[in-house]
Write an enzyme that holds these catalytic residues in place. Structure first.
Site, mmCIF file in Angstrom:
data_model
loop_
_atom_site.group_PDB
_atom_site.id
_atom_site.type_symbol
_atom_site.label_atom_id
_atom_site.label_comp_id
_atom_site.label_asym_id
_atom_site.label_seq_id
_atom_site.Cartn_x
_atom_site.Cartn_y
_atom_site.Cartn_z
ATOM 1 N N ASP A 179 0.812 -1.218 0.000
ATOM 2 C CA ASP A 179 0.000 0.000 0.000
ATOM 3 C C ASP A 179 0.844 1.266 0.000
ATOM 4 O O ASP A 179 0.331 2.359 -0.252
ATOM 5 C CB ASP A 179 -0.837 0.042 1.289
ATOM 6 C CG ASP A 179 -2.149 -0.695 1.134
ATOM 7 O OD1 ASP A 179 -2.639 -0.805 0.012
ATOM 8 O OD2 ASP A 179 -2.679 -1.145 2.169
HETATM 9 C C1 GLC Z 1 -1.760 -3.829 5.216
HETATM 10 C C2 GLC Z 1 -2.956 -3.937 4.310
HETATM 11 C C3 GLC Z 1 -2.671 -4.803 3.127
HETATM 12 C C4 GLC Z 1 -1.389 -4.428 2.472
HETATM 13 C C5 GLC Z 1 -0.256 -4.401 3.460
HETATM 14 C C6 GLC Z 1 1.025 -3.923 2.868
HETATM 15 O O1 GLC Z 1 -1.589 -5.015 5.922
HETATM 16 O O2 GLC Z 1 -4.075 -4.433 4.982
HETATM 17 O O3 GLC Z 1 -3.722 -4.708 2.210
HETATM 18 O O4 GLC Z 1 -1.145 -5.353 1.461
HETATM 19 O O5 GLC Z 1 -0.578 -3.540 4.535
HETATM 20 O O6 GLC Z 1 1.021 -2.553 2.606
HETATM 21 C C1 GLC Z 2 -0.635 2.450 5.780
HETATM 22 C C2 GLC Z 2 0.086 1.254 6.333
HETATM 23 C C3 GLC Z 2 -0.236 0.027 5.572
HETATM 24 C C4 GLC Z 2 -1.730 -0.109 5.459
HETATM 25 C C5 GLC Z 2 -2.373 1.151 4.897
HETATM 26 C C6 GLC Z 2 -3.868 1.017 4.901
HETATM 27 O O1 GLC Z 2 -0.191 2.700 4.512
HETATM 28 O O2 GLC Z 2 1.472 1.423 6.329
HETATM 29 O O3 GLC Z 2 0.320 -1.103 6.205
HETATM 30 O O4 GLC Z 2 -2.025 -1.186 4.627
HETATM 31 O O5 GLC Z 2 -2.003 2.229 5.672
HETATM 32 O O6 GLC Z 2 -4.514 2.088 4.403
#
Ligand code: GLC
Ligand code: GLC
Length: 811
Positions: free
Chosen positions: A483
């Site tokens: 993300d």
């Molecule tokens: C969080 C989110 C997931 C994403 C991950 C890596 O765990 O829930 O959707 O893939 O972060 O950013």
């Molecule tokens: C932030 C976190 C990530 C998560 C995301 C969800 O980017 O670092 O882990 O998945 O928020 O919106």
């Protein structure tokens, strides 16, 4: 250091001190009504949606931590205390919290009074039961006062925490006998209310928070319990609560049980009122009648235990490693089920108001629970697919209550569509239910625009293929699985969200990770097409996959490992050529491309995994990237926003560690895979709980990496794709047992450390008893099925009701 122990026979974790390094929680409920409960009685509950239908209040990020819960105060001759330790924190001569599957039991003893509180949500009910058992362990009679306490949330948890100008005036209750009804907003558009009942005559009650606690007091020094007398207050505006006051006398050795029911009721609009202004309580009374005695409570708890026993029997392991057994048999599947229910909505790190059900998250969660509850997996797939857009892209999240895509987060995460294919293929392999492909499923929840699920999968596949960048690799969009890799975001403004901002538009930023996914998941789509007698479409899919594989080897290979991406300007992300201070290697494509089989035959796979070992492995797990980004990079986004060692910037992001474990089995290095497994599996970390801090029975999303001052410290426990992917890794690739299209694949790859084990796997109605002798971890196996040797690793599916005996020699 430990703060408790596993009780495997009862499938419980037993916490023996209230002073754990962080609140250690459990979940109640499995269908519609859910609760979170900490080892100190903290937490909250909700009906279906933690944002829209929250029943009780909880204060995130509060001091002291873990504030708000279902509390019981005891006034024993002027000495007031709470058996859950919090919130009064009085010394207890005995403390124990047993977190079990769907229930929690907390016991505290003081002054020879033993108080045990059992919390659970009975199957099929929209209520929590709190049973309080008081026992006089002394030699003189006791006469004590017991006060229950919960604080109502005014339903919408976000509004409840922000809209004070309105909310301080809307609170309303009704009190009838031993039942307190919470009816804020029932007078207008809400057709639902909550109640808190006890199966005994009360000596008093309170419903007004300020009167019960005192304006300048806290939960730890509330007025009414200390005074020993309820004030019989009726809340009007401000903050409604529910507290029963009970007088309890106990002869020496005597024990008494009280059953409290915290319920949620919806009335049909036409049946809302008994008379003007008075709630129709019929449905509440049915719920109350169902739990009016301790016998009913114990029967319901028995059913809950049976339910879990049944669920967990679909995959059981007997091995000489008790930590492995308890992960595989109890805690990992349990976490998978909880994650299935919650997605990423409500935990002690997720406020329940921020996120709904993730498109990518829920599809991955499915991989871990589909064998437990295939019918519910089916429903989940249809729900998720119904939020997909007609062009194959997807809302990133949807709200569980409405099952509609969440506009605030929107779309554009270009990995999302592919996860749907993976979820569906896992479901069909488990069940053989190809019929699901013919289900008519809407796009964007529009019933006038629907197509078969198969068509949805085609659009998922095509979405990748139609959105390729200059190197023939998939465009990343807002981000992919990571993300925080926001290659089109270009945000200089702290008021913008990294996830939803796109300040530049272009078709240049590409993801090698999505390419790996496409090569891994594309063949599943092709296989589905073959089954649906669409050989031309299958051939097309396979040729696109082959093309992508070539593109990865040509443009996604950095010499020693896989590149992560190309940024907006076409610069490499995660390359040996990146400047110092930037990451040179990121984990995701190493695991995922090798899982897809890329470079396995030609040597790149082994090189990539060797690079992971050399550059990313640490004593606490594999970090996401190395070195961490030292500075904020506007062209990379959130990944470079975190201080080095945390979260997506070189944290041990546990979710992707199992991809590397699986990848290791792809190249026949089972021992290495198992070593990685043990580094992050919580049961193996119990002895370092003071460092790890989160629950030793569930995975956390992140453990601080080697560049962080707090290396080894975990955060974001419970709701993470880590649960399901680790279950996939250990059960399907290391122990090596997974349903494939035509049979059960048996291909252990774990090595000598687990020299012998037996798995009992139920699948499509048949039972497979698989006895494995493991002398090495190369993935070579010889199978004997019901006494006859077979070629290969696929045991054909057997008739429902039958039992198949498999002997396996793995070397
Ligand atoms: C969080 C989110 C997931 C994403 C991950 C890596 O765990 O829930 O959707 O893939 O972060 O950013
Ligand atoms: C932030 C976190 C990530 C998560 C995301 C969800 O980017 O670092 O882990 O998945 O928020 O919106």
């Amino acid at each position: 250091m430990r703060f408790g122990h596993f009780d495997d026979a009862r499938k419980e974790y037993v916490i023996t001190t209230p002073k754990t390094p962080y609140p250690w929680i459990n979940y109640l409920g499995s269908e519609q009504f859910f609760g979170l409960v900490s080892h100190q009685g903290g937490g909250y509950c909700f009906y279906r949606d933690a944002k829209m239908r929250r029943l009780t209040r909880y204060r995130y990020n509060n001091v002291p931590t873990d504030s708000g819960g279902r509390y019981f105060y005891i006034n024993d001759g002027g000495d007031t205390w709470t058996p859950t330790f919090m919130p009064m924190k009085k010394e207890l001569s005995f403390f124990e919290c047993r977190h079990g599957l769907g229930y929690t039991q907390i016991t505290g003893t003081r002054n020879n009074l033993r108080a045990e509180v059992l919390y659970f949500v009975p199957l099929g009910q929209t209520a929590e039961v709190h049973q309080v058992t008081l026992k006089n362990e002394g030699s003189t009679p006791k006469s004590v006062k017991l006060f229950s306490f919960i604080e109502f949330c005014l339903w919408n948890a976000h509004d409840d925490g922000t809209n004070f100008q309105r909310n301080f005036s809307t609170g309303e209750v009704e009190v009838v006998g031993s039942t307190i009804y919470h009816k804020t907003e029932y007078r207008e558009r809400r057709d639902h209310f909550a109640f808190y009942h006890v199966n005994a005559k009360v000596s008093g009650f309170d419903t007004d928070r300020e009167s019960f606690i005192g304006l300048y007091n806290g939960f730890g020094d509330p007025d009414v319990p200390s005074a020993g007398e309820s004030k019989n207050t009726i809340a009007s505006g401000w903050s409604p609560i529910a507290s029963h006051g009970l007088d309890v006398t106990l002869a020496p050795g005597e024990e008494k049980k009280f059953v409290f029911v915290l319920g949620y009721v919806e009335n049909p609009r036409a049946e809302k009122w008994e008379k003007p202004g008075i709630i129709n309580k019929q449905r509440a009374q049915q719920l109350i009648a169902a739990f009016s005695s301790a016998e009913q409570v114990s029967a319901a708890l028995g059913k809950l235990r049976e339910h879990w026993q049944g669920l967990l029997s679909s995959f059981t392991l007997e091995s000489g490693d008790e930590k492995l057994n308890r992960m595989v048999n109890i805690w990992n599947p349990y976490q998978c089920m909880v994650t299935f229910n919650m997605s990423r909505s409500a935990s002690y790190f997720e406020s329940g108001i921020g996120r709904g059900m993730g498109f990518r998250d829920s599809n991955q969660d499915l991989l871990g629970f589909v064998h437990l509850v295939p019918e519910r997996a089916r429903e989940r797939i249809i729900d998720i697919a119904s939020t997909q857009f007609a062009d194959g892209s997807a809302y990133h999240q949807y709200q569980p209550l409405t099952k509609r895509g969440n506009n605030e987060v929107g779309s554009g995460f270009n990995d999302d569509p592919l996860w749907l294919i993976l979820g569906v293929s896992a479901y069909i392999k488990e069940t053989g239910d190809y019929g699901i492909l013919d289900e008519q499923v809407p796009f964007d929840n529009d019933p006038n625009n629907a197509a078969s699920l198969l068509e949805h999968l085609k659009r998922s596949f095509d979405h990748v293929e139609k959105n390729l960048g200059p190197h023939g690799l998939p465009l990343i969009g807002r981000a992919d699985w990571n993300d925080c890799l926001n290659l089109n975001c270009f945000s200089e403004d702290p008021n913008e969200s990294f996830q939803t901002t796109g300040n530049r538009t272009g078709r240049t930023a590409e993801s090698v990770f999505i390419a790996g996914m496409f090569v891994h998941i594309g063949p599943e789509y092709a296989r589905i097409c073959e089954y649906k007698a669409q050989p031309a479409e299958a051939a097309r899919a396979r040729s696109e996959v082959a093309k992508m594989e070539r593109a990865v080897l040509q443009h996604g290979w950095d010499g020693e490992w896989f590149l992560r991406a190309y940024d907006f300007f076409g610069n490499k992300v995660g390359s040996k050529d990146c400047p110092d201070g930037d990451s040179k290697i990121l984990i995701e494509p190493q695991g995922y491309c090798v899982m897809a089989g890329i470079g396995v035959a030609t040597g790149e796979a082994k090189k990539a995994l060797d690079a992971v070992k050399e550059r990313l492995d640490t004593p606490y797990g594999i970090v996401l990237n190395n070195p961490p980004y030292r500075e904020y990079h506007v062209e990379l986004g959130e990944i470079s926003s975190y201080p080095p060692g945390y979260k997506e910037n070189a944290g041990i992001f546990c979710h992707n560690n199992p991809w590397v474990m699986i990848a290791e089995t792809m190249i026949g290095r089972g021992e290495q895979a198992f070593e990685y497994y043990k580094k992050i599996a919580p049961a193996y970390l119990e002895d370092i709980s003071e460092i790890h801090r989160t629950e030793p029975y569930v995975y956390s999303q992140m453990i601080a990496g080697k560049d962080a001052p707090r290396q080894g410290e975990a955060k974001n426990s419970w709701l993470t794709g880590t649960g399901s992917w680790n279950f996939v890794a250990i059960s399907q690739y290391l122990l090596g047992i997974r349903p494939e299209w035509d049979g059960l694949c048996v291909k252990p790859c774990i090595g000598k450390e687990v020299p012998e084990f037996t798995v009992t796997r139920k699948c499509r109605g048949a039972t497979y008893r698989i006895h494995v002798k493991s002398t090495g971890g190369t993935g070579q196996v010889k199978l004997t099925v019901d006494g006859k040797p077979i070629d290969g690793v696929i045991v054909p599916f057997a008739k429902p009701g039958s039992t198949v005996h498999i002997e396996c020699e793995a070397s």
